[in-house]
Design a protein around this motif. Structure first.
Motif, PDB file in Angstrom:
ATOM      1  N   GLU A 133       1.015  -1.115  -0.046  1.00  0.00           N
ATOM      2  CA  GLU A 133       0.036  -0.053  -0.049  1.00  0.00           C
ATOM      3  C   GLU A 133       0.751   1.297   0.268  1.00  0.00           C
ATOM      4  O   GLU A 133       0.569   2.250  -0.692  1.00  0.00           O
ATOM      5  CB  GLU A 133      -0.904  -0.070   1.013  1.00  0.00           C
ATOM      6  N   ALA A 134       1.947   1.031   0.923  1.00  0.00           N
ATOM      7  CA  ALA A 134       2.821   2.389   1.038  1.00  0.00           C
ATOM      8  C   ALA A 134       3.434   2.747  -0.408  1.00  0.00           C
ATOM      9  O   ALA A 134       3.416   3.880  -1.034  1.00  0.00           O
ATOM     10  CB  ALA A 134       3.673   2.231   1.735  1.00  0.00           C
ATOM     11  N   ILE A 135       3.907   1.558  -1.117  1.00  0.00           N
ATOM     12  CA  ILE A 135       4.835   2.034  -2.500  1.00  0.00           C
ATOM     13  C   ILE A 135       3.545   2.179  -3.137  1.00  0.00           C
ATOM     14  O   ILE A 135       3.899   3.280  -4.164  1.00  0.00           O
ATOM     15  CB  ILE A 135       5.192   0.604  -2.786  1.00  0.00           C
ATOM     16  N   GLY A 136       2.455   1.654  -3.390  1.00  0.00           N
ATOM     17  CA  GLY A 136       1.383   2.368  -4.283  1.00  0.00           C
ATOM     18  C   GLY A 136       1.127   3.823  -4.165  1.00  0.00           C
ATOM     19  O   GLY A 136       0.942   4.605  -5.141  1.00  0.00           O
ATOM     20  N   LYS A 137       1.166   4.268  -2.864  1.00  0.00           N
ATOM     21  CA  LYS A 137       0.755   5.741  -2.483  1.00  0.00           C
ATOM     22  C   LYS A 137       1.856   6.577  -3.089  1.00  0.00           C
ATOM     23  O   LYS A 137       1.655   7.465  -3.728  1.00  0.00           O
ATOM     24  CB  LYS A 137       0.608   5.716  -1.125  1.00  0.00           C
ATOM     25  N   PHE A 138       3.082   6.114  -2.930  1.00  0.00           N
ATOM     26  CA  PHE A 138       4.236   6.807  -3.444  1.00  0.00           C
ATOM     27  C   PHE A 138       4.352   6.746  -4.873  1.00  0.00           C
ATOM     28  O   PHE A 138       4.611   7.894  -5.692  1.00  0.00           O
ATOM     29  CB  PHE A 138       5.737   6.258  -2.847  1.00  0.00           C
ATOM     30  N   VAL A 139       4.007   5.691  -5.618  1.00  0.00           N
ATOM     31  CA  VAL A 139       4.297   5.646  -7.035  1.00  0.00           C
ATOM     32  C   VAL A 139       3.059   6.694  -7.589  1.00  0.00           C
ATOM     33  O   VAL A 139       3.236   7.290  -8.703  1.00  0.00           O
ATOM     34  CB  VAL A 139       4.089   4.188  -7.581  1.00  0.00           C
ATOM     35  N   LYS A 140       1.898   6.486  -7.104  1.00  0.00           N
ATOM     36  CA  LYS A 140       0.790   7.412  -7.452  1.00  0.00           C
ATOM     37  C   LYS A 140       1.198   8.724  -7.398  1.00  0.00           C
ATOM     38  O   LYS A 140       0.605   9.663  -8.298  1.00  0.00           O
ATOM     39  CB  LYS A 140      -0.507   7.006  -6.756  1.00  0.00           C
ATOM     40  N   ALA A 141       1.985   9.173  -6.469  1.00  0.00           N
ATOM     41  CA  ALA A 141       2.441  10.713  -6.374  1.00  0.00           C
ATOM     42  C   ALA A 141       3.437  10.907  -7.009  1.00  0.00           C
ATOM     43  O   ALA A 141       3.986  12.095  -7.139  1.00  0.00           O
ATOM     44  CB  ALA A 141       2.458  11.056  -4.813  1.00  0.00           C
ATOM     45  N   GLY A 142       4.003   9.888  -8.229  1.00  0.00           N
ATOM     46  CA  GLY A 142       4.952  10.272  -9.043  1.00  0.00           C
ATOM     47  C   GLY A 142       6.658  10.267  -8.319  1.00  0.00           C
ATOM     48  O   GLY A 142       7.416  10.904  -8.827  1.00  0.00           O
ATOM     49  N   ILE A 143       6.567   9.444  -7.235  1.00  0.00           N
ATOM     50  CA  ILE A 143       7.677   9.503  -6.310  1.00  0.00           C
ATOM     51  C   ILE A 143       8.424   8.232  -6.543  1.00  0.00           C
ATOM     52  O   ILE A 143       7.764   6.980  -6.846  1.00  0.00           O
ATOM     53  CB  ILE A 143       7.465   9.672  -4.877  1.00  0.00           C
ATOM     54  N   ASN A 144       9.753   8.230  -6.929  1.00  0.00           N
ATOM     55  CA  ASN A 144      10.668   6.862  -7.072  1.00  0.00           C
ATOM     56  C   ASN A 144      10.882   6.603  -5.416  1.00  0.00           C
ATOM     57  O   ASN A 144      11.775   6.915  -4.878  1.00  0.00           O
ATOM     58  CB  ASN A 144      11.986   7.233  -7.661  1.00  0.00           C
ATOM     59  N   ILE A 145      10.066   5.405  -5.128  1.00  0.00           N
ATOM     60  CA  ILE A 145      10.377   4.985  -3.611  1.00  0.00           C
ATOM     61  C   ILE A 145      11.198   3.890  -3.881  1.00  0.00           C
ATOM     62  O   ILE A 145      10.731   2.855  -4.469  1.00  0.00           O
ATOM     63  CB  ILE A 145       9.134   4.829  -2.817  1.00  0.00           C
ATOM     64  N   GLN A 146      11.860   3.713  -2.730  1.00  0.00           N
ATOM     65  CA  GLN A 146      12.992   2.756  -2.402  1.00  0.00           C
ATOM     66  C   GLN A 146      12.901   2.243  -0.903  1.00  0.00           C
ATOM     67  O   GLN A 146      12.796   2.845  -0.156  1.00  0.00           O
ATOM     68  CB  GLN A 146      14.318   2.797  -2.953  1.00  0.00           C
ATOM     69  N   LEU A 147      12.446   0.746  -0.803  1.00  0.00           N
ATOM     70  CA  LEU A 147      12.440   0.250   0.512  1.00  0.00           C
ATOM     71  C   LEU A 147      13.236  -0.940   0.467  1.00  0.00           C
ATOM     72  O   LEU A 147      12.867  -2.265   0.452  1.00  0.00           O
ATOM     73  CB  LEU A 147      11.068  -0.275   0.740  1.00  0.00           C
ATOM     74  N   PRO A 148      14.598  -0.620   0.673  1.00  0.00           N
ATOM     75  CA  PRO A 148      15.522  -1.842   0.419  1.00  0.00           C
ATOM     76  C   PRO A 148      15.257  -2.629   1.742  1.00  0.00           C
ATOM     77  O   PRO A 148      15.074  -2.384   2.880  1.00  0.00           O
ATOM     78  CB  PRO A 148      17.008  -0.851   0.507  1.00  0.00           C
ATOM     79  N   ALA A 149      15.834  -3.928   1.494  1.00  0.00           N
ATOM     80  CA  ALA A 149      15.785  -5.056   2.627  1.00  0.00           C
ATOM     81  C   ALA A 149      16.976  -4.821   3.552  1.00  0.00           C
ATOM     82  O   ALA A 149      18.020  -4.091   3.048  1.00  0.00           O
ATOM     83  CB  ALA A 149      15.726  -6.312   2.042  1.00  0.00           C
ATOM     84  N   ILE A 150      16.858  -5.375   4.693  1.00  0.00           N
ATOM     85  CA  ILE A 150      18.103  -4.967   5.616  1.00  0.00           C
ATOM     86  C   ILE A 150      19.353  -5.832   5.104  1.00  0.00           C
ATOM     87  O   ILE A 150      19.053  -6.879   4.838  1.00  0.00           O
ATOM     88  CB  ILE A 150      17.588  -5.327   7.100  1.00  0.00           C
ATOM     89  N   GLY A 151      20.275  -5.261   4.961  1.00  0.00           N
ATOM     90  CA  GLY A 151      21.520  -5.595   4.551  1.00  0.00           C
ATOM     91  C   GLY A 151      21.633  -5.571   2.972  1.00  0.00           C
ATOM     92  O   GLY A 151      22.875  -5.608   2.235  1.00  0.00           O
ATOM     93  N   GLU A 152      20.672  -4.837   2.204  1.00  0.00           N
ATOM     94  CA  GLU A 152      20.755  -4.532   0.961  1.00  0.00           C
ATOM     95  C   GLU A 152      21.574  -3.391   0.609  1.00  0.00           C
ATOM     96  O   GLU A 152      21.080  -2.159   1.315  1.00  0.00           O
ATOM     97  CB  GLU A 152      19.279  -4.719   0.155  1.00  0.00           C
ATOM     98  N   SER A 153      22.077  -3.182  -0.584  1.00  0.00           N
ATOM     99  CA  SER A 153      22.751  -1.829  -0.981  1.00  0.00           C
ATOM    100  C   SER A 153      22.306  -1.470  -2.308  1.00  0.00           C
ATOM    101  O   SER A 153      21.818  -2.427  -3.079  1.00  0.00           O
ATOM    102  CB  SER A 153      24.292  -2.120  -0.887  1.00  0.00           C
ATOM    103  N   MET A 154      22.400  -0.232  -2.600  1.00  0.00           N
ATOM    104  CA  MET A 154      22.035   0.289  -3.812  1.00  0.00           C
ATOM    105  C   MET A 154      22.736   1.824  -4.031  1.00  0.00           C
ATOM    106  O   MET A 154      23.529   2.159  -3.159  1.00  0.00           O
ATOM    107  CB  MET A 154      20.521   0.745  -3.987  1.00  0.00           C
ATOM    108  N   GLU A 155      23.063   1.878  -5.383  1.00  0.00           N
ATOM    109  CA  GLU A 155      23.794   3.148  -5.784  1.00  0.00           C
ATOM    110  C   GLU A 155      22.687   4.268  -5.763  1.00  0.00           C
ATOM    111  O   GLU A 155      21.727   4.211  -6.205  1.00  0.00           O
ATOM    112  CB  GLU A 155      24.330   2.811  -7.233  1.00  0.00           C
ATOM    113  N   LEU A 156      23.392   5.510  -5.210  1.00  0.00           N
ATOM    114  CA  LEU A 156      22.550   6.667  -5.388  1.00  0.00           C
ATOM    115  C   LEU A 156      23.086   7.613  -6.189  1.00  0.00           C
ATOM    116  O   LEU A 156      24.435   7.697  -6.509  1.00  0.00           O
ATOM    117  CB  LEU A 156      22.626   7.565  -3.770  1.00  0.00           C
TER     118      LEU A 156
END
Length: 225
Positions: free
Chosen positions: A202-225
């Protein structure tokens, strides 16, 4: 710049060969039991405020790494009493140039006390300027008009609490993005305790509907900014 999530509000930014660890609450968090805290060797530890779910591991990690702790001046005093003197104290509105980039301490609306009940000063957020990027970590905060002051920064990413109850929830976090005008968001401070459990879909859906690139990484997960 690499972002690694360690649960609750704990995460690491790796930039220009330096590791910045934020709000280390890892070993007491059952959701982060697979993280080896003894392996963390940050160059800096940044603390947004003094609550236990943000500072639980600061003493042990600082002593094993020798990291410099960046925090509000009042927490610096508490750290000194706990045997840590490698501290760079700041206060709201101030900024300082470090070897990895610049840090500005900004306002947050919350409370702050140390795990032993002593005074923790004011809660804070940070803007990190490094590698030509501007990263906003809101800390634990309510939605506040002070966030409008960050609109001129042209932020690249905003790291926001979304768990509600103790901080902003999803709806207010979405609203905050219109204040500081950034649509790249990493959500934190959720699911750790029953009061801040969220429906992730539900949270992801709300962010996406608002035009926001939302990331909810798993604990221990890495990503490039």
């Amino acid at each position: 710049m690499k972002f690694t999530y360690y649960g609750q509000s704990a995460f690491e930014l790796e930039t220009r060969g330096k590791k910045l660890l934020f709000d280390p609450f890892i070993s007491p968090n059952p959701l982060a039991k697979h993280i080896d805290v003894s392996s963390l060797k940050p160059d800096y530890i940044l603390l947004s405020h003094g609550h236990g779910d943000h500072v639980a591991d600061v003493v042990s990690i600082q002593k094993q790494s020798g990291a410099k702790v960046i925090c509000i001046a009042d927490i610096g005093g508490w750290l000194g009493k706990n045997g840590i003197d490698n501290v760079h104290a700041m206060n709201i509105g101030g900024a300082f140039n470090f070897d990895f980039g610049r840090v500005k301490m900004v306002n947050a609306i919350h409370s702050s006390s140390m795990p032993d009940g002593s005074y923790g000063g004011n809660p804070a957020g940070f803007v990190i300027y490094a590698e030509g990027k501007k990263i906003y970590f809101a800390g634990d905060t309510a939605l506040t008009y002070d966030m409008k002051l960050l609109a001129d920064e042209n932020l690249d990413w905003a790291i926001l609490p979304i768990g509600d109850n103790y901080t902003m929830g999803v709806d207010d976090a979405i609203k905050s993005t219109t204040f500081f005008e950034c649509t790249n968001v990493i959500g934190i401070h959720y699911d750790t305790f029953p009061a801040i459990k969220i429906d992730k879909e539900e949270a992801i859906g709300k962010f996406v509907k608002a035009g926001i690139n939302i990331q909810l990484p798993a604990i221990g997960e890495s990503m490039e900014l």
